[in-house]
Design a protein around this motif. Structure first.
Motif, mmCIF file in Angstrom:
data_model
loop_
_atom_site.group_PDB
_atom_site.id
_atom_site.type_symbol
_atom_site.label_atom_id
_atom_site.label_comp_id
_atom_site.label_asym_id
_atom_site.label_seq_id
_atom_site.Cartn_x
_atom_site.Cartn_y
_atom_site.Cartn_z
ATOM 1 N N LYS A 18 0.940 -0.901 0.398
ATOM 2 C CA LYS A 18 -0.154 -0.461 0.300
ATOM 3 C C LYS A 18 0.906 1.221 -0.107
ATOM 4 C CE LYS A 18 -4.352 0.925 1.775
ATOM 5 N NZ LYS A 18 -4.935 1.271 2.852
ATOM 6 N N VAL A 19 1.380 2.307 -1.231
ATOM 7 C CA VAL A 19 1.646 3.416 -1.151
ATOM 8 C C VAL A 19 0.653 4.457 -0.920
ATOM 9 C CG1 VAL A 19 3.235 4.356 -2.737
ATOM 10 C CG2 VAL A 19 3.022 1.354 -2.935
ATOM 11 N N MET A 20 1.607 5.384 -0.258
ATOM 12 C CA MET A 20 0.312 5.931 -0.320
ATOM 13 C C MET A 20 1.281 7.836 -0.246
ATOM 14 S SD MET A 20 -1.382 5.923 3.174
ATOM 15 C CE MET A 20 -0.548 4.163 4.193
ATOM 16 N N GLY A 21 1.030 9.085 -1.095
ATOM 17 C CA GLY A 21 1.073 9.640 -1.500
ATOM 18 C C GLY A 21 0.386 10.970 -2.437
ATOM 19 N N VAL A 22 1.233 11.921 -2.751
ATOM 20 C CA VAL A 22 0.513 12.711 -3.199
ATOM 21 C C VAL A 22 -0.038 12.705 -4.560
ATOM 22 C CG1 VAL A 22 1.019 15.357 -3.788
ATOM 23 C CG2 VAL A 22 2.491 14.208 -2.788
ATOM 24 N N ALA A 23 -1.481 13.301 -4.118
ATOM 25 C CA ALA A 23 -2.480 13.054 -5.916
ATOM 26 C C ALA A 23 -1.966 13.495 -6.944
ATOM 27 C CB ALA A 23 -3.833 13.204 -4.878
ATOM 28 N N HIS A 24 -1.131 13.127 -7.938
ATOM 29 C CA HIS A 24 -0.562 13.862 -8.988
ATOM 30 C C HIS A 24 -0.919 12.350 -9.641
ATOM 31 C CE1 HIS A 24 2.487 14.819 -11.898
ATOM 32 N NE2 HIS A 24 2.608 15.946 -11.321
ATOM 33 N N GLU A 25 -1.117 12.639 -10.998
ATOM 34 C CA GLU A 25 -0.874 11.872 -12.192
ATOM 35 C C GLU A 25 -0.185 11.277 -12.323
ATOM 36 O OE1 GLU A 25 -0.470 14.459 -16.516
ATOM 37 O OE2 GLU A 25 -2.173 14.745 -15.107
ATOM 38 N N ARG A 26 0.794 11.602 -12.111
ATOM 39 C CA ARG A 26 1.968 10.847 -11.894
ATOM 40 C C ARG A 26 2.565 9.087 -10.663
ATOM 41 N NH1 ARG A 26 6.616 14.449 -11.652
ATOM 42 N NH2 ARG A 26 7.329 13.300 -9.817
ATOM 43 N N LEU A 27 1.456 9.790 -10.171
ATOM 44 C CA LEU A 27 1.883 8.061 -8.946
ATOM 45 C C LEU A 27 2.399 7.290 -9.418
ATOM 46 C CD1 LEU A 27 3.238 7.921 -6.299
ATOM 47 C CD2 LEU A 27 0.080 8.472 -5.189
ATOM 48 N N PRO A 28 0.766 7.321 -10.047
ATOM 49 C CA PRO A 28 0.491 4.979 -10.249
ATOM 50 C C PRO A 28 1.825 4.786 -11.064
ATOM 51 C CG PRO A 28 -1.601 6.383 -9.816
ATOM 52 C CD PRO A 28 -0.024 8.194 -10.282
ATOM 53 N N ASP A 29 2.067 5.877 -12.077
ATOM 54 C CA ASP A 29 3.455 5.482 -13.220
ATOM 55 C C ASP A 29 4.383 5.291 -11.946
ATOM 56 O OD1 ASP A 29 1.305 5.510 -14.845
ATOM 57 O OD2 ASP A 29 2.088 7.590 -15.827
ATOM 58 N N ASP A 30 4.210 6.347 -11.266
ATOM 59 C CA ASP A 30 6.246 5.666 -10.601
ATOM 60 C C ASP A 30 6.198 5.066 -10.559
ATOM 61 O OD1 ASP A 30 6.742 8.262 -12.052
ATOM 62 O OD2 ASP A 30 6.621 9.129 -10.134
ATOM 63 N N VAL A 31 5.102 4.032 -9.556
ATOM 64 C CA VAL A 31 5.096 2.906 -8.346
ATOM 65 C C VAL A 31 4.948 2.187 -9.329
ATOM 66 C CG1 VAL A 31 3.883 1.938 -6.940
ATOM 67 C CG2 VAL A 31 3.081 3.998 -6.641
ATOM 68 N N VAL A 32 4.227 1.757 -10.517
ATOM 69 C CA VAL A 32 4.330 1.102 -11.220
ATOM 70 C C VAL A 32 5.681 0.531 -12.206
ATOM 71 C CG1 VAL A 32 3.681 0.019 -13.251
ATOM 72 C CG2 VAL A 32 2.170 0.454 -11.773
ATOM 73 N N ALA A 33 6.233 2.179 -12.585
ATOM 74 C CA ALA A 33 7.413 1.644 -12.986
ATOM 75 C C ALA A 33 8.399 1.740 -12.313
ATOM 76 C CB ALA A 33 7.910 3.239 -13.777
ATOM 77 N N CYS A 34 8.277 1.167 -10.749
ATOM 78 C CA CYS A 34 9.499 1.164 -10.150
ATOM 79 C C CYS A 34 9.513 -0.513 -9.522
ATOM 80 C CB CYS A 34 9.428 1.957 -8.825
ATOM 81 S SG CYS A 34 10.770 1.540 -7.197
ATOM 82 N N LEU A 35 8.547 -1.082 -9.571
ATOM 83 C CA LEU A 35 8.042 -2.293 -9.528
ATOM 84 C C LEU A 35 8.349 -3.080 -10.518
ATOM 85 C CD1 LEU A 35 4.463 -2.704 -7.855
ATOM 86 C CD2 LEU A 35 6.704 -2.494 -6.767
ATOM 87 N N GLN A 36 8.264 -2.471 -12.032
ATOM 88 C CA GLN A 36 8.781 -3.133 -12.960
ATOM 89 C C GLN A 36 10.041 -3.059 -12.838
ATOM 90 O OE1 GLN A 36 7.129 -5.177 -15.386
ATOM 91 N NE2 GLN A 36 4.833 -3.945 -15.560
ATOM 92 N N GLU A 37 10.939 -2.593 -12.850
ATOM 93 C CA GLU A 37 12.293 -2.825 -12.587
ATOM 94 C C GLU A 37 12.862 -3.963 -11.107
ATOM 95 O OE1 GLU A 37 15.435 1.235 -11.249
ATOM 96 O OE2 GLU A 37 13.777 1.844 -12.457
ATOM 97 N N HIS A 38 11.448 -3.782 -10.293
ATOM 98 C CA HIS A 38 12.773 -4.992 -9.165
ATOM 99 C C HIS A 38 11.695 -6.227 -8.989
ATOM 100 C CE1 HIS A 38 14.959 -2.006 -7.700
ATOM 101 N NE2 HIS A 38 14.125 -1.378 -7.919
ATOM 102 N N ALA A 39 9.872 -6.194 -9.860
ATOM 103 C CA ALA A 39 9.448 -7.463 -9.623
ATOM 104 C C ALA A 39 8.622 -7.317 -10.776
ATOM 105 C CB ALA A 39 8.935 -7.332 -8.756
ATOM 106 N N PRO A 40 9.091 -7.276 -12.238
ATOM 107 C CA PRO A 40 8.616 -7.017 -13.659
ATOM 108 C C PRO A 40 7.166 -7.903 -13.550
ATOM 109 C CG PRO A 40 10.700 -7.893 -13.680
ATOM 110 C CD PRO A 40 10.506 -7.781 -12.562
ATOM 111 N N GLY A 41 5.591 -7.415 -13.941
ATOM 112 C CA GLY A 41 4.216 -7.934 -14.150
ATOM 113 C C GLY A 41 4.064 -7.472 -14.948
#
Length: 87
Positions: A18-41
């Motif tokens: 569960k990731v809580m962050g600033v309500a910005h349109e980029r937040l979900p993309d940043d989270v998914v991009a980070c996960l793709q680096e460390h746990a592709p899926g």
């Protein structure tokens, strides 16, 4: 990071972050991009706004393969600019 994840969980396993962050349109993309680096899926995050709309909560299930892998994901998600808390 010194945790007891290896004593509490059998790896590999799916863990919901569960990731809580600033309500910005980029937040979900940043989270998914980070996960793709460390746990592709193929990720399908659930996003919920806070009552005032200033923060978003993102829940996302990730396959982790070890204690170290889980700790790395926590650390990397926490280091994202828009993220405030990772549970």
């Amino acid at each position: 990071m010194e945790t007891n994840f290896d004593q509490l969980l059998d790896f590999p396993t799916f863990q919901t972050f569960k990731v809580m962050g600033v309500a910005h349109e980029r937040l979900p993309d940043d989270v998914v991009a980070c996960l793709q680096e460390h746990a592709p899926g193929d990720y399908n995050p659930t996003i919920k706004p806070s009552s005032k709309g200033t923060y978003h909560s993102i829940s996302i299930s990730v396959k982790v393969v070890s204690k170290e892998h889980m700790e790395t994901i926590y650390t990397e998600l926490s280091s994202l600019e828009l993220v405030r808390v990772v549970l």
